[in-house]
Write a protein that holds these residues in place. Structure first.
Motif, PDB file in Angstrom:
ATOM      1  N   UNK A   1       0.808  -1.255  -0.098  1.00 21.95           N
ATOM      2  CA  UNK A   1       0.006  -0.080   0.431  1.00 21.95           C
ATOM      3  C   UNK A   1       0.314   0.722  -0.678  1.00 21.95           C
ATOM      4  N   UNK A   2       0.724   2.403  -0.685  1.00 21.74           N
ATOM      5  CA  UNK A   2       1.223   3.479  -1.322  1.00 21.74           C
ATOM      6  C   UNK A   2       0.703   4.817   0.658  1.00 21.74           C
ATOM      7  N   UNK A   3       0.039   4.218   1.513  1.00 20.32           N
ATOM      8  CA  UNK A   3      -0.339   4.908   2.679  1.00 20.32           C
ATOM      9  C   UNK A   3      -0.337   4.431   3.421  1.00 20.32           C
ATOM     10  N   UNK A   4      -0.747   4.627   4.799  1.00 24.90           N
ATOM     11  CA  UNK A   4      -0.708   4.128   6.025  1.00 24.90           C
ATOM     12  C   UNK A   4      -1.739   3.404   6.469  1.00 24.90           C
ATOM     13  N   UNK A   5      -1.779   1.905   6.695  1.00 28.65           N
ATOM     14  CA  UNK A   5      -2.785   0.948   6.821  1.00 28.65           C
ATOM     15  C   UNK A   5      -3.323   1.282   8.595  1.00 28.65           C
ATOM     16  N   UNK A   6      -4.306   1.003   8.911  1.00 26.34           N
ATOM     17  CA  UNK A   6      -4.803   0.855  10.433  1.00 26.34           C
ATOM     18  C   UNK A   6      -5.917  -0.203  10.214  1.00 26.34           C
ATOM     19  N   UNK A   7      -6.318  -1.073  11.149  1.00 30.47           N
ATOM     20  CA  UNK A   7      -7.557  -1.284  11.895  1.00 30.47           C
ATOM     21  C   UNK A   7      -8.809  -0.689  12.507  1.00 30.47           C
ATOM     22  N   UNK A   8      -9.808  -0.495  11.870  1.00 30.33           N
ATOM     23  CA  UNK A   8     -10.580  -0.012  12.771  1.00 30.33           C
ATOM     24  C   UNK A   8     -10.384  -0.045  14.919  1.00 30.33           C
ATOM     25  N   UNK A   9     -10.433   0.641  15.075  1.00 26.85           N
ATOM     26  CA  UNK A   9     -10.444   0.194  16.366  1.00 26.85           C
ATOM     27  C   UNK A   9     -11.708  -0.551  16.861  1.00 26.85           C
ATOM     28  N   UNK A  10     -11.519  -1.913  17.943  1.00 30.75           N
ATOM     29  CA  UNK A  10     -12.681  -2.493  18.190  1.00 30.75           C
ATOM     30  C   UNK A  10     -12.160  -4.243  17.063  1.00 30.75           C
TER      31      UNK A  10
ATOM     32  N   UNK B   1     -24.651   3.562  16.962  1.00 34.82           N
ATOM     33  CA  UNK B   1     -23.380   5.387  17.028  1.00 34.82           C
ATOM     34  C   UNK B   1     -22.429   4.306  17.041  1.00 34.82           C
ATOM     35  N   UNK B   2     -22.107   3.512  17.557  1.00 32.47           N
ATOM     36  CA  UNK B   2     -20.928   2.506  18.123  1.00 32.47           C
ATOM     37  C   UNK B   2     -19.991   1.519  17.399  1.00 32.47           C
ATOM     38  N   UNK B   3     -20.864   1.353  16.266  1.00 36.00           N
ATOM     39  CA  UNK B   3     -20.950   0.258  15.209  1.00 36.00           C
ATOM     40  C   UNK B   3     -19.331   0.506  14.520  1.00 36.00           C
ATOM     41  N   UNK B   4     -18.844  -0.160  13.807  1.00 36.13           N
ATOM     42  CA  UNK B   4     -17.785   0.897  12.770  1.00 36.13           C
ATOM     43  C   UNK B   4     -17.687   1.527  11.344  1.00 36.13           C
ATOM     44  N   UNK B   5     -17.307   2.638  12.205  1.00 34.70           N
ATOM     45  CA  UNK B   5     -17.226   3.768  11.167  1.00 34.70           C
ATOM     46  C   UNK B   5     -16.671   3.609  10.097  1.00 34.70           C
ATOM     47  N   UNK B   6     -18.156   4.242   8.919  1.00 34.21           N
ATOM     48  CA  UNK B   6     -17.075   4.483   7.610  1.00 34.21           C
ATOM     49  C   UNK B   6     -16.830   5.568   7.400  1.00 34.21           C
ATOM     50  N   UNK B   7     -15.848   5.340   6.304  1.00 34.02           N
ATOM     51  CA  UNK B   7     -16.281   6.656   5.679  1.00 34.02           C
ATOM     52  C   UNK B   7     -17.139   8.021   5.496  1.00 34.02           C
ATOM     53  N   UNK B   8     -16.578   8.928   5.817  1.00 31.36           N
ATOM     54  CA  UNK B   8     -18.327  10.246   5.942  1.00 31.36           C
ATOM     55  C   UNK B   8     -17.491  10.855   4.763  1.00 31.36           C
TER      56      UNK B   8
END
Length: 153
Positions: A89-98, A146-153
């Motif tokens: 990947x060309x950018x930083x990878x992160x898993x969502x919290x939780x 509101x505490x489920x995995x976030x989608x990109x806004x």
């Protein structure tokens, strides 16, 4: 722990930050293998790891000396570190919290394994959000939307 016997199986589900669909087929199998090995390194026994471009399902056996949170912390942090050290990947990878964690008996393992194995086909018919909410409901886990995995806004 002498004289401690258990049969504990769980399915853990976690998502890419903002549910971005960035787990590409070109490296997906390698990433899933890394996650399985990281779970095994904690002393648990991985049965299957699979997923799609925005989330992962892991089915594994764990033992009373383990904390599911510690197992997931290790698998998520070390797999994101591994992916960030590659050139995939060309950018930083992160898993969502939780994460979500669902317990199963020995008699349910073949059904859950099939379910995880068929994630690609399954998600042609059902969104991740719908799948996740259905699992929470099926396991009687109270949740706030509101505490489920976030989608990109």
């Amino acid at each position: 722990m002498p004289n401690t016997y258990s049969s504990l199986y769980c399915q853990a589900i976690f998502a890419v930050k903002y549910r971005s669909a960035i787990i590409h087929e070109s490296f997906k199998m390698e990433l899933l293998a890394v996650i399985g090995n990281l779970i095994n390194e904690t002393g648990c026994q991985t049965l299957i790891v699979n997923g799609v471009s925005d989330h992962v399902h892991c089915l594994f056996r764990f033992y009373p000396k383990h904390s599911i949170s510690d197992v997931m912390k290790s698998a998520k942090s070390k797999s994101s570190k591994w992916l960030n050290e590659t050139s995939y990947l060309k950018h930083r990878f992160e898993w969502q919290i939780g994460f979500g964690c669902f317990a199963y008996s020995q008699s349910q393992l073949s059904r859950v394994t099939r379910y995880i194995k068929n994630q690609e086909e399954h998600h042609k018919k059902m969104t991740f959000r719908y799948e996740y909410i259905e699992l929470l409901k099926a396991h009687n886990i109270p949740f706030l939307p509101e505490y489920l995995f976030e989608d990109l806004q």
